[in-house]
Scaffold this motif. Structure first.
Motif, PDB file in Angstrom:
ATOM      1  N   GLY A 185      34.869  40.070  37.889  1.00 59.29           N
ATOM      2  CA  GLY A 185      35.809  38.957  38.006  1.00 59.29           C
ATOM      3  C   GLY A 185      36.961  38.993  37.031  1.00 59.29           C
ATOM      4  N   THR A 186      37.489  40.191  36.743  1.00 60.42           N
ATOM      5  CA  THR A 186      38.609  40.255  35.799  1.00 60.42           C
ATOM      6  C   THR A 186      39.880  39.648  36.393  1.00 60.42           C
ATOM      7  OG1 THR A 186      39.006  42.543  36.513  1.00 60.42           O
ATOM      8  CG2 THR A 186      37.726  42.222  34.504  1.00 60.42           C
ATOM      9  N   PRO A 213      24.785  36.413  43.646  1.00 60.15           N
ATOM     10  CA  PRO A 213      24.351  35.452  42.622  1.00 60.15           C
ATOM     11  C   PRO A 213      24.335  36.009  41.208  1.00 60.15           C
ATOM     12  CG  PRO A 213      22.925  35.335  44.554  1.00 60.15           C
ATOM     13  CD  PRO A 213      23.798  36.553  44.727  1.00 60.15           C
ATOM     14  N   ASP A 214      24.301  37.346  41.074  1.00 61.32           N
ATOM     15  CA  ASP A 214      24.269  37.970  39.752  1.00 61.32           C
ATOM     16  C   ASP A 214      25.651  38.416  39.269  1.00 61.32           C
ATOM     17  OD1 ASP A 214      21.444  37.739  39.564  1.00 61.32           O
ATOM     18  OD2 ASP A 214      21.209  39.531  40.810  1.00 61.32           O
ATOM     19  N   ALA A 215      26.690  38.043  39.986  1.00 62.71           N
ATOM     20  CA  ALA A 215      28.037  38.460  39.593  1.00 62.71           C
ATOM     21  C   ALA A 215      28.365  37.964  38.187  1.00 62.71           C
ATOM     22  CB  ALA A 215      29.067  37.921  40.590  1.00 62.71           C
ATOM     23  N   GLN A 216      28.837  38.873  37.336  1.00 62.90           N
ATOM     24  CA  GLN A 216      29.145  38.508  35.949  1.00 62.90           C
ATOM     25  C   GLN A 216      30.246  37.457  35.856  1.00 62.90           C
ATOM     26  OE1 GLN A 216      29.642  41.846  33.219  1.00 62.90           O
ATOM     27  NE2 GLN A 216      28.503  43.168  34.630  1.00 62.90           N
ATOM     28  N   GLY A 217      31.149  37.496  36.803  1.00 58.88           N
ATOM     29  CA  GLY A 217      32.257  36.548  36.776  1.00 58.88           C
ATOM     30  C   GLY A 217      31.816  35.099  36.878  1.00 58.88           C
ATOM     31  N   ALA A 219      41.757  32.482  46.778  1.00 58.53           N
ATOM     32  CA  ALA A 219      42.193  33.784  46.275  1.00 58.53           C
ATOM     33  C   ALA A 219      40.995  34.721  46.255  1.00 58.53           C
ATOM     34  CB  ALA A 219      42.779  33.652  44.868  1.00 58.53           C
ATOM     35  N   LEU A 220      41.105  35.845  46.935  1.00 56.45           N
ATOM     36  CA  LEU A 220      40.079  36.885  46.885  1.00 56.45           C
ATOM     37  C   LEU A 220      40.368  37.762  45.676  1.00 56.45           C
ATOM     38  CD1 LEU A 220      39.951  37.902  50.666  1.00 56.45           C
ATOM     39  CD2 LEU A 220      38.718  36.069  49.494  1.00 56.45           C
ATOM     40  N   ALA A 221      39.363  37.909  44.814  1.00 52.38           N
ATOM     41  CA  ALA A 221      39.553  38.667  43.581  1.00 52.38           C
ATOM     42  C   ALA A 221      38.361  39.602  43.406  1.00 52.38           C
ATOM     43  CB  ALA A 221      39.695  37.725  42.390  1.00 52.38           C
ATOM     44  N   GLY A 222      38.412  40.721  44.112  1.00 53.28           N
ATOM     45  CA  GLY A 222      37.283  41.635  44.093  1.00 53.28           C
ATOM     46  C   GLY A 222      36.122  41.131  44.927  1.00 53.28           C
ATOM     47  N   TYR A 223      36.445  40.453  46.025  1.00 47.92           N
ATOM     48  CA  TYR A 223      35.400  39.984  46.943  1.00 47.92           C
ATOM     49  C   TYR A 223      35.134  41.112  47.935  1.00 47.92           C
ATOM     50  CZ  TYR A 223      32.736  36.831  49.945  1.00 47.92           C
ATOM     51  OH  TYR A 223      31.734  36.225  50.677  1.00 47.92           O
ATOM     52  N   GLU A 264      42.910  51.999  35.291  1.00 49.27           N
ATOM     53  CA  GLU A 264      43.051  51.119  34.133  1.00 49.27           C
ATOM     54  C   GLU A 264      44.470  50.587  34.008  1.00 49.27           C
ATOM     55  OE1 GLU A 264      40.510  49.938  32.189  1.00 49.27           O
ATOM     56  OE2 GLU A 264      39.430  50.879  33.858  1.00 49.27           O
ATOM     57  N   ARG A 265      45.477  51.412  34.284  1.00 44.11           N
ATOM     58  CA  ARG A 265      46.856  50.926  34.187  1.00 44.11           C
ATOM     59  C   ARG A 265      47.194  49.997  35.333  1.00 44.11           C
ATOM     60  NH1 ARG A 265      48.032  55.999  33.312  1.00 44.11           N
ATOM     61  NH2 ARG A 265      49.479  56.219  35.046  1.00 44.11           N
ATOM     62  N   VAL A 266      46.699  50.290  36.517  1.00 46.26           N
ATOM     63  CA  VAL A 266      46.963  49.408  37.654  1.00 46.26           C
ATOM     64  C   VAL A 266      46.333  48.036  37.419  1.00 46.26           C
ATOM     65  CG1 VAL A 266      46.524  49.019  40.116  1.00 46.26           C
ATOM     66  CG2 VAL A 266      47.271  51.271  39.320  1.00 46.26           C
ATOM     67  N   LYS A 267      45.177  48.004  36.783  1.00 46.93           N
ATOM     68  CA  LYS A 267      44.534  46.714  36.489  1.00 46.93           C
ATOM     69  C   LYS A 267      45.435  45.826  35.637  1.00 46.93           C
ATOM     70  CE  LYS A 267      39.595  47.896  36.749  1.00 46.93           C
ATOM     71  NZ  LYS A 267      38.345  48.054  35.956  1.00 46.93           N
ATOM     72  N   ILE A 268      46.108  46.431  34.652  1.00 45.09           N
ATOM     73  CA  ILE A 268      47.024  45.649  33.809  1.00 45.09           C
ATOM     74  C   ILE A 268      48.120  45.026  34.679  1.00 45.09           C
ATOM     75  CG2 ILE A 268      48.699  45.769  31.926  1.00 45.09           C
ATOM     76  CD1 ILE A 268      47.028  48.092  30.781  1.00 45.09           C
ATOM     77  N   ALA A 269      48.639  45.813  35.607  1.00 46.64           N
ATOM     78  CA  ALA A 269      49.666  45.300  36.515  1.00 46.64           C
ATOM     79  C   ALA A 269      49.099  44.200  37.411  1.00 46.64           C
ATOM     80  CB  ALA A 269      50.227  46.439  37.365  1.00 46.64           C
ATOM     81  N   GLU A 270      47.859  44.382  37.872  1.00 45.22           N
ATOM     82  CA  GLU A 270      47.236  43.390  38.749  1.00 45.22           C
ATOM     83  C   GLU A 270      47.145  42.026  38.081  1.00 45.22           C
ATOM     84  OE1 GLU A 270      43.428  44.727  40.003  1.00 45.22           O
ATOM     85  OE2 GLU A 270      44.191  46.354  41.236  1.00 45.22           O
ATOM     86  N   TYR A 271      46.711  42.001  36.825  1.00 48.23           N
ATOM     87  CA  TYR A 271      46.491  40.728  36.143  1.00 48.23           C
ATOM     88  C   TYR A 271      47.775  39.913  36.030  1.00 48.23           C
ATOM     89  CZ  TYR A 271      42.260  43.247  34.710  1.00 48.23           C
ATOM     90  OH  TYR A 271      41.096  43.977  34.697  1.00 48.23           O
ATOM     91  N   GLN A 272      48.895  40.613  35.870  1.00 50.21           N
ATOM     92  CA  GLN A 272      50.178  39.905  35.778  1.00 50.21           C
ATOM     93  C   GLN A 272      50.723  39.549  37.163  1.00 50.21           C
ATOM     94  OE1 GLN A 272      52.855  41.682  32.644  1.00 50.21           O
ATOM     95  NE2 GLN A 272      51.260  43.243  32.622  1.00 50.21           N
ATOM     96  N   LEU A 273      50.623  40.496  38.089  1.00 55.84           N
ATOM     97  CA  LEU A 273      51.197  40.289  39.413  1.00 55.84           C
ATOM     98  C   LEU A 273      50.502  39.158  40.162  1.00 55.84           C
ATOM     99  CD1 LEU A 273      53.097  41.279  41.724  1.00 55.84           C
ATOM    100  CD2 LEU A 273      51.182  42.720  42.481  1.00 55.84           C
TER     101      LEU A 273
END
Length: 320
Positions: A14-15, A41-45, A86-90, A169-178
């Motif tokens: 759930g980042t 049910p065990d999702a860390q997010g 919002a789907l976020a890694g679903y 890893e770099r795309v994730k940084i872009a994802e969090y902002q976008l």
């Protein structure tokens, strides 16, 4: 202005959910996170959401048909009174029925520059193709996988020594902002008078023999000829000291007007100047506007002033 109620659906860490959640803490953010839901049910997010005071819901999909599980998830979203999803890694393909219930109100983030590389293994496919850039896209969810209209994208350069891990890893940084920025912009559009006017204009001009004409500085719509047509709707944008954007349409009279205002004062009001002439105001700069209801009001108001020849033609067309 009340904030939109956002539900986020996750399956794992759930980042991206966390990025949306922390963005919502900005006082100017147009949404608040009211639910984090998961098929795992065990999702860390879920633990993070709980720690941050956000309601959570989980229901394992094992042993259920796609439709059965989606019905359960939809019920949870509805109970939370979510305006958007919002789907976020679903990591579940959604049923067409579920998607249709949230049409234009459900968004997803995908790790590629759509329409390139729908589905999985996006970064490896971009590297193998020799692309100069990978990236991420935020799009509306439609029944076709990763095929909805793209709202925005961020390209991320692929370096000569990149592998899947380093590019990811770099795309994730872009994802969090976008994701947070694009979702905020998409939700905030509902308070934009220009966007509201375009929506009303599209519905009003779909009715027979209509045209737009400004009246006393307000957008308006008429039925009939340019010379003898009659107004059936206006858009009031903070006019006459009213701090609201509202559709003005014809109602049956004072009794109906007062009944509607008493029942739903946050939606209906007696507009200055026009109210005395049998018009009612229907507020549009708010979350959860029922645009089908707006269409019904416009058609009803159109019928109240349209020539009988036009209403008969419309009635005949509706019979087929």
């Amino acid at each position: 202005m009340a904030k939109a109620r956002l539900a986020i659906m996750i399956s794992g860490v759930g980042t991206n959910m966390a990025a949306l959640l922390y963005a919502s803490r900005d006082p100017d953010c147009p949404y608040e996170v009211v639910l984090v839901a998961s098929n795992n049910p065990d999702a860390q997010g879920l633990k993070l959401a709980e720690a941050e005071g956000v309601a959570t819901f989980s229901h394992a999909h094992k042993g259920l048909s796609r439709e059965e599980h989606d019905t359960t998830m939809h019920a949870a979203l509805t109970e939370a009174k979510a305006d958007y999803v919002a789907l976020a890694g679903y990591m579940r393909i959604l049923s067409d029925e579920f998607v249709s219930k949230w049409a234009e109100r459900m968004v997803n983030i995908h790790p590629s520059l759509l329409p390139k590389y729908k589905g999985l293994d996006t970064h490896q496919r971009a590297i193998d193709a020799g692309d100069s850039h990978g990236g991420c896209s935020v799009h509306l969810v439609t029944p076709e996988l990763d095929d909805g209209p793209v709202l925005d994208q961020t390209p991320v350069a692929i370096l000569p020594d990149d592998d899947v891990h380093s590019l990811t890893e770099r795309v994730k940084i872009a994802e969090y902002q976008l994701y947070a920025r694009t979702l905020s912009d998409y939700i905030a559009r509902e308070n934009d008078p220009d966007w509201i006017q375009q929506k009303v204009d599209g519905i009003a001009l779909s009715l027979p023999s209509t045209h737009a004409r400004e009246s006393h500085g307000a957008p308006g719509w008429r039925v009939g000829s340019e010379k003898s047509g009659k107004f059936f709707a206006y858009l009031s944008v903070n006019h006459h000291g009213e701090d609201r954007v509202a559709l003005l349409v014809k109602c049956s009279g004072p009794d109906e007007m007062m009944t509607l205002i008493d029942q739903e004062p946050e939606i209906y009001h007696k507009p200055a100047y026009y109210g005395a002439s049998g018009w009612i105001g229907y507020r549009l700069d708010r979350q959860g506007v029922d645009w089908d209801h707006v269409r019904q009001w416009l058609e009803r108001s159109w019928r109240s002033v349209a020539p009988k020849s036009l209403t008969k033609l419309m009635d005949a067309a509706e019979e087929f």
